[in-house]
Design an enzyme around this catalytic site. Structure first.
Site, mmCIF file in Angstrom:
data_model
loop_
_atom_site.group_PDB
_atom_site.id
_atom_site.type_symbol
_atom_site.label_atom_id
_atom_site.label_comp_id
_atom_site.label_asym_id
_atom_site.label_seq_id
_atom_site.Cartn_x
_atom_site.Cartn_y
_atom_site.Cartn_z
ATOM 1 N N ARG A 124 -9.299 0.494 3.491
ATOM 2 C CA ARG A 124 -8.365 1.462 2.876
ATOM 3 C C ARG A 124 -7.038 0.799 2.547
ATOM 4 N NH1 ARG A 124 -6.680 5.243 6.786
ATOM 5 N NH2 ARG A 124 -5.075 5.437 5.212
ATOM 6 N N LYS A 132 0.830 -1.223 0.000
ATOM 7 C CA LYS A 132 0.000 0.000 0.000
ATOM 8 C C LYS A 132 0.860 1.268 0.000
ATOM 9 C CE LYS A 132 -2.511 2.662 3.466
ATOM 10 N NZ LYS A 132 -1.429 3.279 4.255
ATOM 11 N N ASN A 133 1.823 1.330 0.927
ATOM 12 C CA ASN A 133 2.533 2.593 1.081
ATOM 13 C C ASN A 133 3.541 2.855 -0.035
ATOM 14 O OD1 ASN A 133 0.944 3.276 3.200
ATOM 15 N ND2 ASN A 133 2.426 2.720 4.794
ATOM 16 N N ASP A 137 3.557 0.439 12.113
ATOM 17 C CA ASP A 137 2.318 -0.046 11.493
ATOM 18 C C ASP A 137 2.015 -1.501 11.840
ATOM 19 O OD1 ASP A 137 1.919 2.426 10.447
ATOM 20 O OD2 ASP A 137 2.700 1.961 8.462
ATOM 21 N N CYS A 158 -5.115 8.392 8.968
ATOM 22 C CA CYS A 158 -5.393 7.874 10.310
ATOM 23 C C CYS A 158 -5.051 8.932 11.364
ATOM 24 C CB CYS A 158 -4.569 6.617 10.575
ATOM 25 S SG CYS A 158 -4.990 5.255 9.499
ATOM 26 N N ARG A 166 0.118 15.160 13.204
ATOM 27 C CA ARG A 166 0.852 14.615 12.052
ATOM 28 C C ARG A 166 1.384 15.778 11.207
ATOM 29 N NH1 ARG A 166 -1.881 9.340 9.337
ATOM 30 N NH2 ARG A 166 0.230 9.168 8.535
HETATM 31 N N1 EPU Z 1 7.049 14.104 11.178
HETATM 32 C C1 EPU Z 1 7.369 15.403 11.463
HETATM 33 N N2 EPU Z 1 7.364 16.293 10.430
HETATM 34 C C2 EPU Z 1 7.065 15.945 9.160
HETATM 35 C C3 EPU Z 1 6.736 14.609 8.886
HETATM 36 C C4 EPU Z 1 6.735 13.710 9.926
HETATM 37 O O1 EPU Z 1 7.647 15.771 12.600
HETATM 38 O O2 EPU Z 1 7.084 16.821 8.279
HETATM 39 C C5 EPU Z 1 7.064 13.109 12.279
HETATM 40 C C6 EPU Z 1 5.667 12.537 12.532
HETATM 41 O O3 EPU Z 1 4.943 13.333 13.438
HETATM 42 C C7 EPU Z 1 6.012 11.167 13.095
HETATM 43 C C8 EPU Z 1 7.293 10.787 12.343
HETATM 44 O O4 EPU Z 1 7.832 12.000 11.842
HETATM 45 O O5 EPU Z 1 6.298 11.271 14.454
HETATM 46 C C9 EPU Z 1 7.108 9.825 11.191
HETATM 47 O O6 EPU Z 1 6.200 10.334 10.245
HETATM 48 P P1 EPU Z 1 6.295 9.945 8.710
HETATM 49 O O7 EPU Z 1 6.347 11.194 7.924
HETATM 50 O O8 EPU Z 1 7.362 8.933 8.525
HETATM 51 O O9 EPU Z 1 4.889 9.267 8.457
HETATM 52 P P2 EPU Z 1 3.944 9.442 7.229
HETATM 53 O O10 EPU Z 1 4.740 9.595 5.987
HETATM 54 O O11 EPU Z 1 2.876 10.460 7.511
HETATM 55 C C10 EPU Z 1 3.895 6.934 6.627
HETATM 56 C C11 EPU Z 1 2.842 5.884 6.443
HETATM 57 C C12 EPU Z 1 2.255 5.499 7.781
HETATM 58 C C13 EPU Z 1 3.360 5.037 8.722
HETATM 59 C C14 EPU Z 1 4.489 6.064 8.794
HETATM 60 C C15 EPU Z 1 5.692 5.585 9.570
HETATM 61 C C16 EPU Z 1 1.945 6.418 4.260
HETATM 62 C C17 EPU Z 1 0.832 6.971 3.447
HETATM 63 N N3 EPU Z 1 1.794 6.432 5.577
HETATM 64 O O12 EPU Z 1 3.232 8.034 7.212
HETATM 65 O O13 EPU Z 1 1.423 4.401 7.492
HETATM 66 O O14 EPU Z 1 2.841 4.849 10.007
HETATM 67 O O15 EPU Z 1 4.921 6.403 7.469
HETATM 68 O O16 EPU Z 1 6.209 4.426 9.008
HETATM 69 O O17 EPU Z 1 2.938 5.963 3.706
HETATM 70 C C18 EPU Z 1 -0.370 2.945 7.707
HETATM 71 O O18 EPU Z 1 -0.034 2.427 6.640
HETATM 72 O O19 EPU Z 1 -1.232 2.452 8.478
HETATM 73 C C19 EPU Z 1 0.231 4.211 8.102
HETATM 74 C C20 EPU Z 1 -0.281 5.011 8.989
#
Ligand code: EPU
Length: 432
Positions: free
Chosen positions: A399, A22-23, A307, A117, A122
């Site tokens: 999803r 998915k991701n 995850d 989610c 975030r």
């Molecule tokens: N963070 C920041 N600033 C940013 C971005 C992130 O402080 O600009 C912090 C977040 O608050 C968090 C950490 O960095 O504490 C990690 O966030 P990340 O950006 O890695 O997460 P994401 O890209 O929003 C993706 C996956 C999530 C998964 C996370 C961590 C997608 C669409 N989502 O989210 O997947 O939990 O990486 O591996 O790729 C899921 O699939 O169920 C899901 C939630």
């Protein structure tokens, strides 16, 4: 509206095939915006987040041809609009990749603030800091992230991420592939889907090195060409089925995976008393004896994935002894614990730590899915519990999990989806 009904307490046996990640898919589909020509993408998971993104591309003017259940052809050559429709874009987290991709291709993009989610805050400050370094000005207007770069082309730059964010790493790769000059991103995330996105872009003519390490270098190219690409298998989907076998007992072959990606999960399941054997692109997971306690700390790859946190918690509810889970990525990923308690689980949460005292048995109860992985964990808990469980709000689960009912019934689970009427909001009692 649907709910899932589970008659639990029976072990799982057989074989389950894992779908595309998915991701990775939710970044690769937006990445096709950067390509002039047709991208044939195989091993796309059949999940609602993918449908949403393909519909957004259609709305923007792309030609999307569904070849079969797991293969699509996307041609974004004729895309004219740089504004993502509000209602569709705000429904998912991954819509932020449209911002990076459209900035890369057009130097301009308007994308609704992303949804996804709810794990507490975030932020996307690292994405925005990177876009600014690449020459874009970003402002928030009427719920939209509006970004534009002077001259229409991003400029290569040096970017240091304060946090190794998956989303920021991938978004900045998208924004930088067609930039003028070279971009170096430091302190990048290393998840398998980051490597997959880089491989996809490189196969279309990009020049990206270092994906999978903490420094990624992107030499900007003039254009990307069409081609074919197959998405990697989903590490988290595979881990979810492995956890289901650990919780319910039995023996299941989880196939079509990359065992290396599973090591962080396999190691913990073995500590907890499961047996895991590798055979080619399969893992055979067995659990017949008692489950043992362990401690888990979620981290960035190659650490234990956040995850997989709720799913592993479901298993630990039945382990002998007291286990500790420390959530190292998200502020609040513990909303599932309240639902688990309905089944008789003993869990206490303090900040980012959960203490789980294993119980002999769980008993079925109604639960409400509050996010994707929490929903999957509730299924696991329901499969391991004695009696009947019902899970509502399953749109969260659909999803990100392809045909979860079909796959689970294929390994002997008694789970079915039933249609339920939408709640009549006018007559619903006032919430306290
Ligand atoms: N963070 C920041 N600033 C940013 C971005 C992130 O402080 O600009 C912090 C977040 O608050 C968090 C950490 O960095 O504490 C990690 O966030 P990340 O950006 O890695 O997460 P994401 O890209 O929003 C993706 C996956 C999530 C998964 C996370 C961590 C997608 C669409 N989502 O989210 O997947 O939990 O990486 O591996 O790729 C899921 O699939 O169920 C899901 C939630």
């Amino acid at each position: 509206m649907k709910k899932y009904v589970i008659h639990g307490g029976r072990p799982l046996y057989g074989k389950v095939a894992i779908s595309g990640a998915k991701n990775a898919a939710v970044a690769i589909i937006p990445a096709t915006l950067l390509v002039e020509g047709t991208c044939r993408i195989e091993n796309i998971p059949e999940i609602s987040d993918v449908d949403l993104l393909l519909n957004i591309l259609r709305d923007l003017g792309a030609r999307v041809r569904v070849i079969n259940r797991t293969t699509v052809e996307v041609d974004c050559s004729a895309v004219g609009s740089q504004t993502v429709p509000y209602d569709a874009g705000r429904k998912l987290r991954a819509s932020y990749y449209l911002l990076g991709a459209m900035l890369g291709r057009f130097g301009k993009a308007e994308v609704p603030m992303p949804g996804g989610c709810d794990f507490g805050s975030r932020p996307i400050d690292q994405h925005l800091k990177g876009f600014a370094a690449l020459g874009a000005e970003v402002e928030i207007k009427n719920g939209y992230l509006c970004a534009e770069t002077k001259g229409g082309r991003m400029k290569g730059s040096q970017i240091y991420l304060d946090v190794a964010s998956v989303g920021a790493t991938m978004n900045l790769m998208l924004a930088a592939v067609l930039a003028e000059g070279t971009t170096v991103i430091e302190n990048t995330a290393r998840e398998p889907h980051i490597v997959d996105l880089a491989n996809f872009l490189n196969s279309m003519g990009a020049e990206i090195t270092g994906a999978g390490t903490d420094v990624i270098k992107i030499r900007g190219v003039e254009r990307l060409h069409g081609g074919e690409y197959s998405i990697i298998p989903d590490q988290i989907e595979a881990g979810t089925y492995m956890a289901a076998v650990a919780a319910a007992g039995g023996e299941v072959r989880v196939c079509g995976i990359i065992p290396k990606h599973m090591e962080c999960i396999t190691a913990k399941l073995v500590e907890m008393g499961a047996e895991v054997d590798e055979e080619g692109d399969s893992l055979i997971v067995r659990r017949h004896g008692p489950l043992q306690r362990t401690n888990i700390k979620t981290m960035f790859y190659p650490g234990f994935p956040t995850d997989m946190h709720p799913q592993i918690a479901a298993v630990l509810c039945l382990a002998q002894g007291t286990s500790v889970i420390t959530e190292g990525v998200w502020d609040n990923r513990y909303r599932y614990t309240e639902e688990f308690r309905r089944l008789g689980a003993k869990i206490q949460v303090d900040g980012k730590i959960a203490i789980i005292e294993g119980v002999e048995k769980l008993t079925g109860a109604p639960m409400e899915a509050c996010d994707l992985r929490a929903g999957a964990a509730m299924i696991i808990a329901g499969l391991a519990a004695q009696g009947t469980s019902e899970i509502s709000n399953v749109k969260h689960i659909e999803r990100g999990y392809e045909d979860i009912i079909g796959k689970l019934t294929g390994i002997g689970a008694d789970i079915r989806a039933v249609e339920v009427p939408e709640p009549d909001r006018k007559q619903a009692p006032a919430a306290g």
